[in-house]
Enzyme design. Structure first.
Site, PDB file in Angstrom:
ATOM      1  N   CYS A  59       0.684  -9.706 -11.878  1.00 50.03           N
ATOM      2  CA  CYS A  59      -0.027 -10.772 -11.163  1.00 50.03           C
ATOM      3  C   CYS A  59       0.746 -12.088 -11.200  1.00 50.03           C
ATOM      4  O   CYS A  59       0.639 -12.902 -10.298  1.00 50.03           O
ATOM      5  CB  CYS A  59      -1.409 -10.970 -11.772  1.00 50.03           C
ATOM      6  N   GLU A  94      -9.957 -12.918 -13.371  1.00 50.55           N
ATOM      7  CA  GLU A  94      -8.498 -13.065 -13.413  1.00 50.55           C
ATOM      8  C   GLU A  94      -7.955 -12.277 -12.231  1.00 50.55           C
ATOM      9  O   GLU A  94      -7.932 -11.046 -12.263  1.00 50.55           O
ATOM     10  CB  GLU A  94      -7.946 -12.502 -14.741  1.00 50.55           C
TER      11      GLU A  94
HETATM   12  P1  NDP Z   1      -8.816  -3.866  -7.909  1.00 52.49           P
HETATM   13  O1  NDP Z   1      -9.532  -5.109  -7.607  1.00 52.49           O
HETATM   14  O2  NDP Z   1      -8.688  -2.841  -6.863  1.00 52.49           O
HETATM   15  O3  NDP Z   1      -9.517  -3.128  -9.157  1.00 52.49           O
HETATM   16  C1  NDP Z   1      -9.708  -3.743 -10.408  1.00 52.49           C
HETATM   17  C2  NDP Z   1     -10.794  -3.000 -11.161  1.00 52.49           C
HETATM   18  O4  NDP Z   1     -12.050  -3.174 -10.519  1.00 52.49           O
HETATM   19  C3  NDP Z   1     -10.574  -1.492 -11.205  1.00 52.49           C
HETATM   20  O5  NDP Z   1     -11.008  -0.996 -12.442  1.00 52.49           O
HETATM   21  C4  NDP Z   1     -11.464  -1.027 -10.081  1.00 52.49           C
HETATM   22  O6  NDP Z   1     -11.809   0.321 -10.180  1.00 52.49           O
HETATM   23  C5  NDP Z   1     -12.651  -1.932 -10.280  1.00 52.49           C
HETATM   24  N1  NDP Z   1     -13.559  -2.065  -9.130  1.00 52.49           N
HETATM   25  C6  NDP Z   1     -13.339  -1.791  -7.816  1.00 52.49           C
HETATM   26  N2  NDP Z   1     -14.439  -2.098  -7.072  1.00 52.49           N
HETATM   27  C7  NDP Z   1     -15.369  -2.575  -7.925  1.00 52.49           C
HETATM   28  C8  NDP Z   1     -16.701  -3.068  -7.780  1.00 52.49           C
HETATM   29  N3  NDP Z   1     -17.297  -3.134  -6.595  1.00 52.49           N
HETATM   30  N4  NDP Z   1     -17.365  -3.491  -8.879  1.00 52.49           N
HETATM   31  C9  NDP Z   1     -16.772  -3.452 -10.098  1.00 52.49           C
HETATM   32  N5  NDP Z   1     -15.510  -2.995 -10.314  1.00 52.49           N
HETATM   33  C10 NDP Z   1     -14.814  -2.563  -9.241  1.00 52.49           C
HETATM   34  O7  NDP Z   1      -7.395  -4.301  -8.481  1.00 52.49           O
HETATM   35  P2  NDP Z   1      -6.163  -3.365  -8.823  1.00 52.49           P
HETATM   36  O8  NDP Z   1      -6.558  -2.366  -9.864  1.00 52.49           O
HETATM   37  O9  NDP Z   1      -5.563  -2.868  -7.563  1.00 52.49           O
HETATM   38  O10 NDP Z   1      -5.167  -4.395  -9.542  1.00 52.49           O
HETATM   39  C11 NDP Z   1      -4.227  -5.148  -8.860  1.00 52.49           C
HETATM   40  C12 NDP Z   1      -4.694  -6.582  -8.732  1.00 52.49           C
HETATM   41  O11 NDP Z   1      -4.981  -7.110 -10.026  1.00 52.49           O
HETATM   42  C13 NDP Z   1      -3.616  -7.490  -8.153  1.00 52.49           C
HETATM   43  O12 NDP Z   1      -4.202  -8.337  -7.196  1.00 52.49           O
HETATM   44  C14 NDP Z   1      -3.146  -8.291  -9.364  1.00 52.49           C
HETATM   45  O13 NDP Z   1      -2.607  -9.546  -9.017  1.00 52.49           O
HETATM   46  C15 NDP Z   1      -4.412  -8.410 -10.154  1.00 52.49           C
HETATM   47  N6  NDP Z   1      -4.140  -8.699 -11.561  1.00 52.49           N
HETATM   48  C16 NDP Z   1      -4.496  -9.933 -12.042  1.00 52.49           C
HETATM   49  C17 NDP Z   1      -4.185 -10.287 -13.353  1.00 52.49           C
HETATM   50  C18 NDP Z   1      -4.546 -11.620 -13.899  1.00 52.49           C
HETATM   51  O14 NDP Z   1      -4.549 -11.788 -15.126  1.00 52.49           O
HETATM   52  N7  NDP Z   1      -4.846 -12.609 -13.074  1.00 52.49           N
HETATM   53  C19 NDP Z   1      -3.465  -9.349 -14.236  1.00 52.49           C
HETATM   54  C20 NDP Z   1      -3.170  -8.088 -13.628  1.00 52.49           C
HETATM   55  C21 NDP Z   1      -3.501  -7.785 -12.330  1.00 52.49           C
HETATM   56  P3  NDP Z   1     -10.863   1.443  -9.447  1.00 52.49           P
HETATM   57  O15 NDP Z   1      -9.443   1.070  -9.652  1.00 52.49           O
HETATM   58  O16 NDP Z   1     -11.195   2.659 -10.175  1.00 52.49           O
HETATM   59  O17 NDP Z   1     -11.235   1.392  -8.007  1.00 52.49           O
END
Ligand code: NDP
Length: 475
Positions: free
Chosen positions: A254, A220
Site C-alpha cells: 500500500c 487502512e
Molecule cells: P479488499 O478490500 O478486496 O479486501 C480486504 C479484506 O476485506 C479481505 O479480507 C476481504 O475478503 C474483505 N472484504 C471484502 N468485502 C468485504 C465486506 N463487504 N465486508 C467486510 N470485509 C470484506 O482488499 P485486498 O485484499 O485486495 O487488498 C489490497 C488493498 O489493500 C490495496 O488497495 C492496498 O493498498 C490495501 N492495503 C492497505 C494497507 C494499509 O495499511 N493502508 C496495507 C496493505 C494493503 P476477501 O479477500 O476474502 O474478499
C-alpha cells in the site's frame, strides 16, 4: 496459486464470536503484566518454529525468502518489542489535571478493553498485518476475530492454531473466520470494533456497516505513493529507492512507490539509472536465496496491471518490461517512462510491479500532481537541501511522508501509521495504535471535603453566581 476457501456460515461466525467473547471475559482479568508475558511467550513459541512459519508465508505468497524474513517476520519482531515495552506506559491509568476551581477533586483516564475486535486483512502481507494488529488488540485486553483474505488463509489459520496450542491465552481468544467478503460482513455484526485493511472501495462498505452498529472503525486503505525528485536529489540513492520501493513484494504494498515526479533537469539521468537498476533485478524461481522478485500473489491483480500498461502505451508512454505471462499469472517489472497525468498509472492504484515516471518543470508542479489524487497514504521528497525538502514534505497531503527515504514508516512503529483522504480513517501504531483498542473511561473522584455540597449546586443566588464567575475567570 491460492485457491479460495469455503465461506463460513453465519451461524458458525456467530458461534466463533460468542466463544471469543467468553474468552475475553477471562482475558480481561489478566493483569497487563500477565498479558505482556503471554504475548512474549507466544512470540517465542512462534520463533521456535520460525522456519515452518517462513516456509508457509513463502508458499502462500511466492515472495522471496529474504522478504518473508525481514518484511514479515523481522518487522513483526520490531513491532512486538515496541508494543510490549510500551504497553504499561500507554495503557496504565493517566492522571489528568483539573481546573483550579475543582481542586477538591481528582481525575484520571482508564483504558478499558472494547471486547471483541474484528481484524479484516488483505492478502499482500498475510502474517505481518494480522499479527501486528492482533498484538495491540490483545495487549489492550480484547479478544480477536481475524478475517483474512480468502486468498491467503493458511497463515491466519496457523496463527490461530499456534495461539491455541501455546497455552498462553484463554481458549478461544483468537478466532479466525474464513471466507469471502460475506464472511467479513458477518464478522462485523458481532464485533465491538473493527480495524480494516484493504481497498478503499471495501473500506467504504465496512465503514457503513460499522456506522450502522455504531462501533469504532479504523480504516487502512489504498495508496498512490508519489516520489518527488528535486534537481538536487541524490540520484543514485533515489533510483535504487524507486526500484526497491516499487518492486519489493512485487509492487503489492500500500505504501509502495507508484509514481516518480522528476525535475526535468535530472529526468534523463534518473531514467538512465532506473533502467540500469531494473535490468539488475533478479526475478527467480520461487525460493531461490538470491531472488529479488516473486510473482503476483493474486492472479486477478494481473488484469489491473495489464489495463494500466495498455492504457499507458495507448497514450504514448514508453514502457520497458511488463511482459505478461497469463499461464503463470506473472508479469515482468515494468517502468512507464514519459507518463502523463491522464494515464491510469498516474491516477489509480496499480498495486503491482509497474512504476510510472514523469518529468516536471518545478517541484511545486509535482506537489500539485501528487496532491491531485484521492489517495493520501505515502509520499516522499528527494533533495540534498533538507530544509527545503521538509518544507515541501509539509505540503504533501499524505499521512506518511519521508525525505530521501521510502517504505520505512511501518517498521518505525512509534510513529502513527495511516492515510489521509481516501487512504483511511484513524491510525495504527504509535501510542494511539494501542489506546484505540480501548474505551477511554474518564473518572472524577470528589475527594474533600466530602460531606459538603459543591458551590455550583442548588440553591442559586446572585452573589454566589458572581463569585463563581470570578473564580472561573481566575482559573
Ligand atoms: P479488499 O478490500 O478486496 O479486501 C480486504 C479484506 O476485506 C479481505 O479480507 C476481504 O475478503 C474483505 N472484504 C471484502 N468485502 C468485504 C465486506 N463487504 N465486508 C467486510 N470485509 C470484506 O482488499 P485486498 O485484499 O485486495 O487488498 C489490497 C488493498 O489493500 C490495496 O488497495 C492496498 O493498498 C490495501 N492495503 C492497505 C494497507 C494499509 O495499511 N493502508 C496495507 C496493505 C494493503 P476477501 O479477500 O476474502 O474478499
Amino acid at each position: 496459486m491460492n485457491i479460495p476457501v469455503k465461506t463460513m456460515h453465519a451461524a458458525e461466525v456467530a458461534e466463533r464470536a460468542s466463544r471469543a467473547r467468553e474468552a475475553q471475559g477471562v482475558w480481561t482479568r489478566y493483569s497487563l503484566t500477565q498479558r505482556v508475558r503471554a504475548i512474549r511467550g507466544f512470540w517465542d513459541a512462534l520463533q521456535r518454529e520460525r522456519g515452518r512459519l517462513a516456509a508457509l508465508i513463502h508458499e502462500e505468497t511466492g515472495k522471496p525468502m529474504a522478504e518473508v524474513e525481514f518484511m514479515e517476520l523481522d518487522a513483526a519482531a520490531l513491532i512486538l518489542k515496541h508494543l510490549t515495552r510500551n504497553a504499561h506506559r500507554v495503557l496504565q491509568e493517566q492522571a489528568v489535571p483539573l481546573p483550579w476551581l475543582m481542586l477538591n477533586k481528582r481525575a484520571y483516564v482508564r483504558y478499558v478493553p472494547r471486547g471483541v475486535v474484528a481484524l479484516i486483512t488483505p492478502w499482500n502481507m498475510p502474517f505481518l498485518i494480522p499479527f501486528c494488529d492482533m498484538v495491540p488488540a490483545l495487549l489492550a485486553g480484547n479478544a480477536v476475530i481475524l478475517k483474512p483474505s480468502e486468498w491467503t488463509t493458511r497463515v491466519a489459520l496457523y496463527l490461530e492454531d499456534r495461539a491455541r496450542a501455546s497455552g498462553f491465552f484463554p481458549e478461544g481468544l483468537v478466532q479466525v473466520v474464513v471466507g469471502d467478503g460475506e464472511a467479513g460482513a458477518e464478522v462485523l455484526k458481532h464485533a465491538d470494533m473493527v480495524l480494516f485493511t484493504g481497498s478503499t472501495a471495501t473500506g467504504r462498505k465496512v465503514a457503513a456497516a460499522a456506522g450502522e452498529r455504531l462501533i469504532p472503525c479504523v480504516l487502512e486503505l489504498g495508496g498512490k505513493h508519489a516520489m518527488i525528485l528535486a534537481k538536487d536529489a541524490p540520484l543514485e540513492r533515489a533510483a535504487k529507492a524507486a526500484v526497491w520501493g516499487r518492486f519489493a513484494n512485487s509492487g503489492q504494498l500500500c505504501v509502495g512507490v507508484e509514481v516518480c515526479l522528476v525535475h526535468e533537469a535530472v529526468y534523463a539521468d534518473f531514467c538512465a539509472r532506473l533502467e540500469v537498476e531494473l535490468a539488475a533485478l533478479r526475478p527467480g524461481p520461487a525460493g531461490e536465496p538470491e531472488q529479488d522478485l516473486g510473482g503476483l500473489i493474486l492472479a486477478a491483480q494481473l488484469d489491473v496491471v495489464e489495463r494500466h500498461l495498455e492504457d499507458a502505451r495507448e497514450k504514448g508512454a514508453r514502457v520497458v518490461g511488463g511482459e505478461v505471462d497469463r499461464a503463470n499469472a506473472a508479469v515482468t517489472p515494468a517502468v512507464v517512462f514519459e507518463a502523463k497525468p491522464e494515464m491510469l498509472v498516474m491516477r489509480e492504484e496499480t498495486f503491482g510491479p509497474v512504476l510510472a515516471v514523469m518529468a516536471v518543470r518545478r517541484v511545486e508542479e509535482a506537489l500539485v500532481i501528487a496532491n491531485a489524487g484521492r489517495h493520501g497514504l505515502a509520499a516522499s521528497v528527494w533533495s540534498r537541501d533538507l530544509e527545503r525538502a521538509a518544507e515541501w514534505a509539509s505540503l504533501l497531503e499524505a499521512g506518511l511522508v519521508s525525505v530521501n527515504d521510502v517504505l520505512i514508516h511501518y517498521a518505525a512503529c512509534a510513529l502513527p501509521f495511516g492515510g489521509m483522504k481516501d487512504s483511511g480513517v484513524g491510525r495504527r501504531h504509535g501510542d494511539q495504535g494501542l489506546r484505540m483498542f480501548c474505551e477511554e473511561q474518564s473518572i472524577v473522584v470528589h475527594e474533600w471535603p466530602s460531606q459538603l455540597p459543591d458551590p455550583w449546586w442548588f440553591p442559586y443566588g446572585r452573589l454566589k453566581t458572581r463569585i463563581l464567575s470570578w473564580l472561573a475567570w481566575l482559573t
